[in-house]
Motif scaffolding. Structure first.
Motif, PDB file in Angstrom:
ATOM      1  N   LEU A  95      37.110  11.780  26.912  1.00 44.23           N
ATOM      2  CA  LEU A  95      37.523  11.022  28.094  1.00 44.23           C
ATOM      3  C   LEU A  95      38.586   9.984  27.786  1.00 44.23           C
ATOM      4  O   LEU A  95      38.546   9.350  26.734  1.00 44.23           O
ATOM      5  CB  LEU A  95      36.306  10.294  28.684  1.00 44.23           C
ATOM      6  N   PRO A  96      39.500   9.755  28.727  1.00 44.63           N
ATOM      7  CA  PRO A  96      40.391   8.598  28.591  1.00 44.63           C
ATOM      8  C   PRO A  96      39.545   7.323  28.639  1.00 44.63           C
ATOM      9  O   PRO A  96      38.433   7.321  29.172  1.00 44.63           O
ATOM     10  CB  PRO A  96      41.305   8.690  29.818  1.00 44.63           C
ATOM     11  N   TRP A  97      40.083   6.238  28.101  1.00 48.10           N
ATOM     12  CA  TRP A  97      39.278   5.020  27.984  1.00 48.10           C
ATOM     13  C   TRP A  97      38.750   4.542  29.336  1.00 48.10           C
ATOM     14  O   TRP A  97      37.626   4.081  29.442  1.00 48.10           O
ATOM     15  CB  TRP A  97      40.025   3.916  27.248  1.00 48.10           C
ATOM     16  N   GLY A  98      39.550   4.649  30.389  1.00 51.71           N
ATOM     17  CA  GLY A  98      39.089   4.219  31.720  1.00 51.71           C
ATOM     18  C   GLY A  98      37.925   5.049  32.209  1.00 51.71           C
ATOM     19  O   GLY A  98      36.974   4.535  32.807  1.00 51.71           O
ATOM     20  N   ALA A  99      37.978   6.340  31.942  1.00 51.25           N
ATOM     21  CA  ALA A  99      36.880   7.225  32.331  1.00 51.25           C
ATOM     22  C   ALA A  99      35.634   6.946  31.504  1.00 51.25           C
ATOM     23  O   ALA A  99      34.512   7.131  31.981  1.00 51.25           O
ATOM     24  CB  ALA A  99      37.301   8.684  32.205  1.00 51.25           C
ATOM     25  N   THR A 100      35.818   6.480  30.278  1.00 52.27           N
ATOM     26  CA  THR A 100      34.664   6.126  29.444  1.00 52.27           C
ATOM     27  C   THR A 100      33.935   4.925  30.057  1.00 52.27           C
ATOM     28  O   THR A 100      32.705   4.880  30.073  1.00 52.27           O
ATOM     29  CB  THR A 100      35.094   5.836  27.994  1.00 52.27           C
ATOM     30  N   LEU A 101      34.688   3.973  30.590  1.00 55.68           N
ATOM     31  CA  LEU A 101      34.056   2.842  31.277  1.00 55.68           C
ATOM     32  C   LEU A 101      33.297   3.325  32.510  1.00 55.68           C
ATOM     33  O   LEU A 101      32.184   2.864  32.792  1.00 55.68           O
ATOM     34  CB  LEU A 101      35.115   1.811  31.675  1.00 55.68           C
ATOM     35  N   TYR A 102      33.894   4.256  33.237  1.00 56.10           N
ATOM     36  CA  TYR A 102      33.256   4.841  34.403  1.00 56.10           C
ATOM     37  C   TYR A 102      31.981   5.583  33.983  1.00 56.10           C
ATOM     38  O   TYR A 102      30.952   5.500  34.646  1.00 56.10           O
ATOM     39  CB  TYR A 102      34.263   5.774  35.079  1.00 56.10           C
ATOM     40  N   LEU A 103      32.043   6.315  32.869  1.00 59.36           N
ATOM     41  CA  LEU A 103      30.884   7.016  32.323  1.00 59.36           C
ATOM     42  C   LEU A 103      29.747   6.035  32.066  1.00 59.36           C
ATOM     43  O   LEU A 103      28.595   6.288  32.443  1.00 59.36           O
ATOM     44  CB  LEU A 103      31.259   7.728  31.018  1.00 59.36           C
ATOM     45  N   VAL A 104      30.050   4.923  31.430  1.00 53.59           N
ATOM     46  CA  VAL A 104      29.028   3.925  31.101  1.00 53.59           C
ATOM     47  C   VAL A 104      28.432   3.329  32.387  1.00 53.59           C
ATOM     48  O   VAL A 104      27.216   3.116  32.469  1.00 53.59           O
ATOM     49  CB  VAL A 104      29.603   2.834  30.178  1.00 53.59           C
ATOM     50  N   ALA A 105      29.260   3.101  33.388  1.00 54.19           N
ATOM     51  CA  ALA A 105      28.757   2.551  34.651  1.00 54.19           C
ATOM     52  C   ALA A 105      27.816   3.542  35.345  1.00 54.19           C
ATOM     53  O   ALA A 105      26.712   3.167  35.770  1.00 54.19           O
ATOM     54  CB  ALA A 105      29.921   2.193  35.567  1.00 54.19           C
ATOM     55  N   ILE A 106      28.227   4.796  35.446  1.00 57.63           N
ATOM     56  CA  ILE A 106      27.385   5.808  36.091  1.00 57.63           C
ATOM     57  C   ILE A 106      26.103   6.006  35.286  1.00 57.63           C
ATOM     58  O   ILE A 106      25.008   6.091  35.848  1.00 57.63           O
ATOM     59  CB  ILE A 106      28.151   7.138  36.237  1.00 57.63           C
ATOM     60  N   MET A 107      26.241   6.077  33.960  1.00 57.89           N
ATOM     61  CA  MET A 107      25.085   6.248  33.088  1.00 57.89           C
ATOM     62  C   MET A 107      24.099   5.095  33.263  1.00 57.89           C
ATOM     63  O   MET A 107      22.886   5.305  33.311  1.00 57.89           O
ATOM     64  CB  MET A 107      25.540   6.323  31.632  1.00 57.89           C
ATOM     65  N   SER A 108      24.608   3.891  33.373  1.00 58.80           N
ATOM     66  CA  SER A 108      23.733   2.723  33.521  1.00 58.80           C
ATOM     67  C   SER A 108      22.963   2.773  34.834  1.00 58.80           C
ATOM     68  O   SER A 108      21.753   2.494  34.865  1.00 58.80           O
ATOM     69  CB  SER A 108      24.554   1.437  33.449  1.00 58.80           C
TER      70      SER A 108
END
Length: 156
Positions: A95-108
């Motif tokens: 994932l691009p870094w921005g999508a990684t932040l989105y991943l962490v938000a959805i995962m949380s």
């Protein structure tokens, strides 16, 4: 040709995330081999998407490394398992870094819902001790959500 390879690799990632979620639900374990395969499949994915070694691939590795380091803290306190942390790092390679932040938000968010449901089930069954939360399900859900966006947002 490269686009076909990219979609094939995304299919393999999807299968890997589903396998991680199912395995974590059944055994509370995400095997190192599965996490390693997900991480290694990111390399041909980078090639299929035209990422350069510098700075693109280096940034992917840096974001994945940072993700691993950050999530070593919840691992240290027993809030996440080692397989969960490794799955997050492997997925961050894709994932691009921005999508990684989105991943962490959805995962949380998904992990919070999962934890509440598991805690309620644990309480209602009058089980002893702390419930073990299969957090790989929340990670896989977030990853599948982002994969789904590739399909859903292609028309926007």
């Amino acid at each position: 040709m490269k686009d076909d390879i990219s979609w094939f690799l995304i299919g393999l990632l999807t299968a890997g995330l589903i396998a991680a979620a199912v395995g974590d639900w059944r055994n509370r374990i995400i095997p190192n081999e599965l996490n390693g395969a997900i991480a290694l499949l990111a390399l041909p994915f980078w090639w299929a998407n035209g990422l350069l070694l510098w700075p693109d691939a280096a940034l992917q590795v840096a974001v994945a490394s940072l993700t691993l380091m950050v999530f070593c803290v919840p691992f240290r306190f027993g809030w996440m398992g080692g397989g969960d942390v490794k799955l997050l790092g492997a997925l961050a390679l894709w994932l691009p870094w921005g999508a990684t932040l989105y991943l962490v938000a959805i995962m949380s968010l998904a992990g919070g819902v999962l934890t509440l449901v598991m805690a309620l089930a644990h309480h209602l069954s009058k089980s002893v001790g702390k419930p073990e939360i299969p957090y790989g399900i929340a990670i896989a859900f977030a990853g599948l959500w982002l994969i789904g966006e590739r399909f859903l947002n292609q028309f926007v």
